[in-house]
Design a protein around this motif. Structure first.
Motif, PDB file in Angstrom:
ATOM      1  N   MET A 190       0.834  -1.204   0.000  1.00 38.66           N
ATOM      2  CA  MET A 190       0.000   0.000   0.000  1.00 38.66           C
ATOM      3  C   MET A 190       0.867   1.252   0.000  1.00 38.66           C
ATOM      4  O   MET A 190       0.631   2.203  -0.727  1.00 38.66           O
ATOM      5  N   ALA A 191       1.896   1.230   0.862  1.00 33.62           N
ATOM      6  CA  ALA A 191       2.737   2.413   1.024  1.00 33.62           C
ATOM      7  C   ALA A 191       3.528   2.702  -0.250  1.00 33.62           C
ATOM      8  O   ALA A 191       3.921   3.837  -0.494  1.00 33.62           O
ATOM      9  N   ILE A 192       3.766   1.683  -1.053  1.00 35.81           N
ATOM     10  CA  ILE A 192       4.499   1.908  -2.307  1.00 35.81           C
ATOM     11  C   ILE A 192       3.543   2.359  -3.412  1.00 35.81           C
ATOM     12  O   ILE A 192       3.818   3.313  -4.132  1.00 35.81           O
ATOM     13  N   VAL A 193       2.399   1.690  -3.506  1.00 29.60           N
ATOM     14  CA  VAL A 193       1.513   1.926  -4.644  1.00 29.60           C
ATOM     15  C   VAL A 193       0.693   3.210  -4.485  1.00 29.60           C
ATOM     16  O   VAL A 193       0.605   4.017  -5.420  1.00 29.60           O
ATOM     17  N   ALA A 194       0.123   3.426  -3.287  1.00 32.04           N
ATOM     18  CA  ALA A 194      -0.810   4.550  -3.124  1.00 32.04           C
ATOM     19  C   ALA A 194      -0.166   5.908  -3.432  1.00 32.04           C
ATOM     20  O   ALA A 194      -0.728   6.676  -4.222  1.00 32.04           O
ATOM     21  N   PRO A 195       1.013   6.222  -2.868  1.00 27.41           N
ATOM     22  CA  PRO A 195       1.589   7.536  -3.205  1.00 27.41           C
ATOM     23  C   PRO A 195       1.897   7.671  -4.696  1.00 27.41           C
ATOM     24  O   PRO A 195       1.723   8.747  -5.265  1.00 27.41           O
ATOM     25  N   LEU A 196       2.316   6.582  -5.339  1.00 31.39           N
ATOM     26  CA  LEU A 196       2.606   6.653  -6.777  1.00 31.39           C
ATOM     27  C   LEU A 196       1.341   6.999  -7.556  1.00 31.39           C
ATOM     28  O   LEU A 196       1.366   7.856  -8.442  1.00 31.39           O
ATOM     29  N   LEU A 197       0.234   6.340  -7.216  1.00 30.34           N
ATOM     30  CA  LEU A 197      -1.018   6.611  -7.932  1.00 30.34           C
ATOM     31  C   LEU A 197      -1.496   8.044  -7.684  1.00 30.34           C
ATOM     32  O   LEU A 197      -1.896   8.742  -8.614  1.00 30.34           O
ATOM     33  N   VAL A 198      -1.435   8.466  -6.413  1.00 24.08           N
ATOM     34  CA  VAL A 198      -1.876   9.830  -6.092  1.00 24.08           C
ATOM     35  C   VAL A 198      -0.990  10.830  -6.821  1.00 24.08           C
ATOM     36  O   VAL A 198      -1.464  11.829  -7.375  1.00 24.08           O
ATOM     37  N   HIS A 199       0.306  10.560  -6.843  1.00 23.26           N
ATOM     38  CA  HIS A 199       1.237  11.458  -7.530  1.00 23.26           C
ATOM     39  C   HIS A 199       0.917  11.527  -9.010  1.00 23.26           C
ATOM     40  O   HIS A 199       0.870  12.610  -9.602  1.00 23.26           O
ATOM     41  N   LEU A 200       0.659  10.362  -9.585  1.00 24.67           N
ATOM     42  CA  LEU A 200       0.328  10.320 -11.014  1.00 24.67           C
ATOM     43  C   LEU A 200      -0.910  11.174 -11.291  1.00 24.67           C
ATOM     44  O   LEU A 200      -0.924  12.000 -12.205  1.00 24.67           O
ATOM     45  N   ALA A 201      -1.954  10.986 -10.462  1.00 24.73           N
ATOM     46  CA  ALA A 201      -3.201  11.707 -10.705  1.00 24.73           C
ATOM     47  C   ALA A 201      -3.031  13.208 -10.486  1.00 24.73           C
ATOM     48  O   ALA A 201      -3.463  14.016 -11.305  1.00 24.73           O
ATOM     49  N   PHE A 202      -2.399  13.585  -9.396  1.00 27.80           N
ATOM     50  CA  PHE A 202      -2.368  15.012  -9.067  1.00 27.80           C
ATOM     51  C   PHE A 202      -1.255  15.757  -9.789  1.00 27.80           C
ATOM     52  O   PHE A 202      -1.421  16.900 -10.187  1.00 27.80           O
ATOM     53  N   TYR A 203      -0.092  15.124  -9.967  1.00 29.14           N
ATOM     54  CA  TYR A 203       1.039  15.818 -10.569  1.00 29.14           C
ATOM     55  C   TYR A 203       0.903  15.837 -12.074  1.00 29.14           C
ATOM     56  O   TYR A 203       1.077  16.851 -12.731  1.00 29.14           O
ATOM     57  N   LYS A 204       0.541  14.675 -12.621  1.00 28.67           N
ATOM     58  CA  LYS A 204       0.530  14.530 -14.067  1.00 28.67           C
ATOM     59  C   LYS A 204      -0.770  15.076 -14.654  1.00 28.67           C
ATOM     60  O   LYS A 204      -0.762  15.882 -15.583  1.00 28.67           O
ATOM     61  N   LEU A 205      -1.904  14.651 -14.091  1.00 31.22           N
ATOM     62  CA  LEU A 205      -3.189  15.040 -14.683  1.00 31.22           C
ATOM     63  C   LEU A 205      -3.638  16.419 -14.202  1.00 31.22           C
ATOM     64  O   LEU A 205      -4.087  17.237 -14.992  1.00 31.22           O
ATOM     65  N   LEU A 206      -3.532  16.674 -12.904  1.00 33.05           N
ATOM     66  CA  LEU A 206      -4.061  17.929 -12.369  1.00 33.05           C
ATOM     67  C   LEU A 206      -2.990  19.002 -12.206  1.00 33.05           C
ATOM     68  O   LEU A 206      -3.282  20.124 -11.834  1.00 33.05           O
ATOM     69  N   ARG A 207      -1.754  18.653 -12.450  1.00 32.83           N
ATOM     70  CA  ARG A 207      -0.636  19.621 -12.431  1.00 32.83           C
ATOM     71  C   ARG A 207      -0.501  20.352 -11.105  1.00 32.83           C
ATOM     72  O   ARG A 207      -0.289  21.567 -11.071  1.00 32.83           O
ATOM     73  N   VAL A 208      -0.658  19.625 -10.012  1.00 36.44           N
ATOM     74  CA  VAL A 208      -0.370  20.197  -8.702  1.00 36.44           C
ATOM     75  C   VAL A 208       1.134  20.086  -8.479  1.00 36.44           C
ATOM     76  O   VAL A 208       1.698  19.002  -8.653  1.00 36.44           O
ATOM     77  N   PRO A 209       1.796  21.194  -8.114  1.00 37.61           N
ATOM     78  CA  PRO A 209       3.265  21.138  -7.957  1.00 37.61           C
ATOM     79  C   PRO A 209       3.676  20.416  -6.679  1.00 37.61           C
ATOM     80  O   PRO A 209       4.061  21.033  -5.688  1.00 37.61           O
ATOM     81  N   LEU A 210       3.615  19.091  -6.692  1.00 39.35           N
ATOM     82  CA  LEU A 210       4.020  18.320  -5.509  1.00 39.35           C
ATOM     83  C   LEU A 210       5.545  18.335  -5.407  1.00 39.35           C
ATOM     84  O   LEU A 210       6.233  18.249  -6.419  1.00 39.35           O
ATOM     85  N   PRO A 211       6.071  18.449  -4.189  1.00 40.24           N
ATOM     86  CA  PRO A 211       7.532  18.555  -4.026  1.00 40.24           C
ATOM     87  C   PRO A 211       8.243  17.260  -4.433  1.00 40.24           C
ATOM     88  O   PRO A 211       7.746  16.159  -4.198  1.00 40.24           O
ATOM     89  N   GLU A 212       9.429  17.421  -5.030  1.00 41.00           N
ATOM     90  CA  GLU A 212      10.176  16.264  -5.519  1.00 41.00           C
ATOM     91  C   GLU A 212      11.023  15.643  -4.408  1.00 41.00           C
ATOM     92  O   GLU A 212      11.000  14.444  -4.212  1.00 41.00           O
ATOM     93  N   GLY A 213      11.769  16.500  -3.699  1.00 36.96           N
ATOM     94  CA  GLY A 213      12.557  16.034  -2.571  1.00 36.96           C
ATOM     95  C   GLY A 213      13.642  15.047  -2.966  1.00 36.96           C
ATOM     96  O   GLY A 213      14.285  15.189  -4.007  1.00 36.96           O
ATOM     97  N   LEU A 214      13.826  14.034  -2.127  1.00 42.51           N
ATOM     98  CA  LEU A 214      14.937  13.093  -2.333  1.00 42.51           C
ATOM     99  C   LEU A 214      14.668  12.111  -3.466  1.00 42.51           C
ATOM    100  O   LEU A 214      15.576  11.676  -4.158  1.00 42.51           O
ATOM    101  N   LEU A 215      13.388  11.760  -3.623  1.00 37.90           N
ATOM    102  CA  LEU A 215      13.072  10.710  -4.585  1.00 37.90           C
ATOM    103  C   LEU A 215      12.097  11.278  -5.614  1.00 37.90           C
ATOM    104  O   LEU A 215      10.963  11.591  -5.302  1.00 37.90           O
ATOM    105  N   ALA A 216      12.558  11.415  -6.844  1.00 37.54           N
ATOM    106  CA  ALA A 216      11.688  11.964  -7.887  1.00 37.54           C
ATOM    107  C   ALA A 216      10.878  10.841  -8.510  1.00 37.54           C
ATOM    108  O   ALA A 216      11.321   9.690  -8.571  1.00 37.54           O
ATOM    109  N   ALA A 217       9.686  11.187  -8.984  1.00 38.72           N
ATOM    110  CA  ALA A 217       8.856  10.180  -9.640  1.00 38.72           C
ATOM    111  C   ALA A 217       9.418   9.891 -11.034  1.00 38.72           C
ATOM    112  O   ALA A 217      10.069  10.747 -11.621  1.00 38.72           O
ATOM    113  N   PRO A 218       9.162   8.692 -11.538  1.00 31.43           N
ATOM    114  CA  PRO A 218       9.728   8.316 -12.845  1.00 31.43           C
ATOM    115  C   PRO A 218       9.148   9.110 -14.018  1.00 31.43           C
ATOM    116  O   PRO A 218       9.666   8.985 -15.125  1.00 31.43           O
ATOM    117  N   TRP A 219       8.039   9.866 -13.799  1.00 32.95           N
ATOM    118  CA  TRP A 219       7.484  10.596 -14.939  1.00 32.95           C
ATOM    119  C   TRP A 219       7.804  12.077 -14.859  1.00 32.95           C
ATOM    120  O   TRP A 219       8.100  12.598 -13.848  1.00 32.95           O
TER     121      TRP A 219
END
Lengths: 503, 159
Positions: B130-159
């Motif tokens: 859950m801890a691996i999949v849920a943040p990835l999905l939320v990130h995909l939806a909000f960062y990619k589709l809704l363009r919310v500037p979520l912080p990158e920090g230490l670990l950047a998403a693959p997209w």
């Protein structure tokens, strides 16, 4: 007519249709999970609506809320746990039907009469709103002050707890709305030197906190609901036509009560269901059957809670006064999308209004096929463990709050309001009244202060104009109503005691 | 957090009094009788009144009887000793506020989901995926589709 054709074109746009379908599925799933309410579903949708066209944004809210109110019946019927508070009134009845082996009848009644209630509610919106808009054009700040005040009082009236606690919650909400510099004088108030507070407390993080975070907090301390046994369902709509004919009167009464309660500010679907169920029992020819699995109450209350959804939009669209907690969120979205509530909305943006009506009708029609699919899949959806659902909800709260203003302070606010909502609910303070206070505070103050300045500090003009006089009388009636109920209850109790003594 | 009416009423009274006093000290707008002070003063006094009524138990007699029947069901079982667990969600939100910019959304989200799932009684077998999949999905939806500037920090998403 041109406006109507334009509205059809607006609704038939592919992005709107996709939004309706997606939010329908979302609403059905969220509504069916116990602990996730229709208001919470709407609150979590807000960040998504930022990126949609105005019509699509409104469509998601309308569709998701209508679906969630219906699908709250599903776990109520199968597990005896209401999926949303709006189904709580008749959960026992529906579960009793399931135990008699008539789950199809109970679920079908929930679905069929929800759709009818939704459509009748929409018709009331179509008829009522333009009439009232005509009247509202002549309103001045005095009338708006009384309307807003009356709205706040209604919210405390219908709360199912002590009216004093409800008034206290409402005042607390008004106090929260004082924070910041958005007041008639533009003076920073109660900001404690924190720059983030200068802009005031946005309603959306507060709502997400009160309705979503507090629910996750509650899940932490309550036991997990039991898993749903798998079962095969027969035809779901089979006997509904017979029920419609047999219980025509209760159905219409449910619709009308739902519409009236929806129009009252602050009172929404859950209240409509409670009142209608009680009403149904009182006026039934066979009240002794209630509670043993009798569909009459389901018919009336199921229609009522969905009817209240549509009519809740009447005060919201006309005056910016939310008819329930769902429209409290919707008003924020309307402002954001340039559809500012007010009587002129119906003259200047008539096509958008027609589009809104069409979306309501459409949502209630697709509710039937999608609802049947949802009922058949319910066993699998309800199998999702709470430990998997709630953490995701919490993550969505954080991201959603962040998305509304792109600052981390809103996330903090969400947490604070979550705690506030949790503590208040535990101690019998209704959170809906708090939310209404927050949403309407600025409006109440603005109209109050402007009116006072206009009248040179004189109170008399507040009562002089005919409409404002009537509204004032209604407000004071609402204030004194709890006293009346209290006296009536005492008398009733005394009569019961006397009856016991003689019998 | 079930508190007695005396406590909640008292808190409301203090809060109302503070609001009324602080409100009355706000500077008036020159040349006008009613200014920014009027509304907080009114609300503050109202809160003091309501708080007093609640604290002295006057509101109790107004309470609709059916409300009193309701508590036993839910209140007997959920109040297990694990009460403080209710504070896990707000604590995790606070953690998000403090850590999101430094750790980035994916790591912060993973910690939040993991801790919340465990607190809800999930086994690690469920909590870790859950801890691996849920943040990835939320990130995909909000960062990619809704363009919310979520912080990158230490670990950047693959997209």
């Amino acid at each position: 007519m041109m406006d109507f054709l334009e509205a059809v074109r607006l609704v038939a746009a592919p992005d709107v249709l996709i939004a309706i379908f997606a939010s329908a599925v979302y609403g059905l799933v969220v509504g069916s999970l116990p602990g996730l309410s229709a208001t919470m579903a709407t609150a979590l949708l807000v960040p998504v609506t930022f990126w949609l066209s105005p019509i699509a944004a409104v469509a998601t809210i309308i569709t998701a809320s209508a679906m969630a109110i219906f699908s709250g019946d599903i776990p109520g019927c199968l597990l005896r746990i209401p999926g949303t508070p709006a189904s709580a009134a008749y959960t026992d009845e529906a579960y009793a039907l399931t135990r008699k082996g008539q789950a199809e009848l109970a679920l079908g009644a929930g679905l069929w009469f929800s759709a009818i209630g939704g459509i009748v509610g929409t018709l009331s919106l179509v008829l009522m709103a333009p009439l009232l808009a005509e009247m509202a054009l002549s309103f001045s700040t005095f009338e708006y002050f009384w309307l807003a005040f009356l709205g706040l009082m209604c919210a405390t009236l219908v709360a199912r707890s002590s009216p004093i606690k409800a008034i206290a919650s409402m005042l607390l909400g008004l106090l929260v709305s004082c924070i910041g510099m958005e007041n008639p004088a533009g003076t920073p108030r109660f900001t404690f030197g924190i720059p983030d507070l200068l802009g005031g407390i946005e309603p959306i993080p507060a709502l997400v906190g009160v309705f979503a975070v507090s629910e996750v907090m509650r899940a932490m301390v309550t036991p997990e609901p039991p898993p749903l046994p798998r079962r095969k369902f027969g035809s779901i709509l089979a006997n509904q036509w017979m029920l419609t004919k047999k219980y025509q009167w209760p159905m219409w009464r449910g619709n009308v009560i739902g519409i009236i309660i929806g129009v009252l500010p602050g009172a929404g679907a859950d209240m409509a269901a409670w009142v209608s169920y009680a009403m149904s029992k009182r006026f039934s020819k066979e009240p002794e059957k209630f509670g043993t699995g009798h569909p009459e109450g389901l018919v009336e209350a199921g229609a009522s809670n969905n009817a209240s959804l549509a009519s809740g939009w009447v005060p919201s669209l006309l005056f910016g006064i939310p008819g329930d907690t769902i429209t409290a969120i919707a008003i924020g979205v309307l402002y954001m999308k340039g559809l500012n509530p007010g009587p002129t909305l119906f003259t200047e943006r008539a096509s958008s209004m027609y589009a809104l009506y069409l979306i309501f009708i459409l949502a209630n029609i697709i509710m039937i096929p999608l609802g049947i699919v949802m009922i058949r899949l319910a066993a699998s959806v309800l199998r999702a463990p709470r430990a998997a659902v709630m953490p995701v909800i919490m993550l969505l709260c954080a991201v959603g709050a962040f998305a509304t203003g792109s600052n981390l302070f809103s996330v903090l606010l969400v947490g604070v309001f979550g705690c506030l909502g949790f503590v208040m609910e535990r101690n019998g303070y209704p959170v809906a009244a708090l939310v209404l206070g927050i949403v309407m505070g600025t409006m109440v103050e603005q109209n109050f202060i402007t009116s006072l300045i206009k009248s040179d500090g004189d109170i008399l003009p507040f009562f002089e104009r005919p409409v404002s006089g009537v509204l004032a009388a209604m407000t004071f009636g609402a204030l004194l109503w709890p006293l009346g109920i209290w006296i009536w209850n005492r008398m009733q109790r005394r009569r019961m005691a006397a009856g016991d003594a003689t019998g | 957090m079930h508190l007695s009416d005396r406590v909640t009423g008292g808190v409301l009274m203090v809060l109302g009094a503070a609001a009324a006093i602080a409100g009355s000290r706000l500077p008036a707008v020159p040349g006008q009788e009613v200014g920014p002070a009027a509304f907080p003063l009114l609300i503050g006094s109202g809160l003091v009144l309501c708080g007093a009524l609640i604290a002295f138990g006057i509101g109790r007699s107004f309470e609709v009887p059916e409300e009193e029947e309701a508590p036993p069901g839910p209140s007997s079982s959920p109040w297990r000793p694990g009460g403080p667990r209710a504070l896990v969600p707000p604590a995790l939100l606070l953690f998000y506020v403090l850590a999101a910019d430094r750790l980035g959304f994916l790591l912060t989200g993973a910690v939040m989901v993991f801790v919340a799932a465990l607190a809800l009684g999930a086994r690690p077998r469920l909590a870790v995926p859950m801890a691996i999949v849920a943040p990835l999905l939320v990130h995909l939806a909000f960062y990619k589709l809704l363009r919310v500037p979520l912080p990158e920090g230490l670990l950047a998403a693959p997209w």
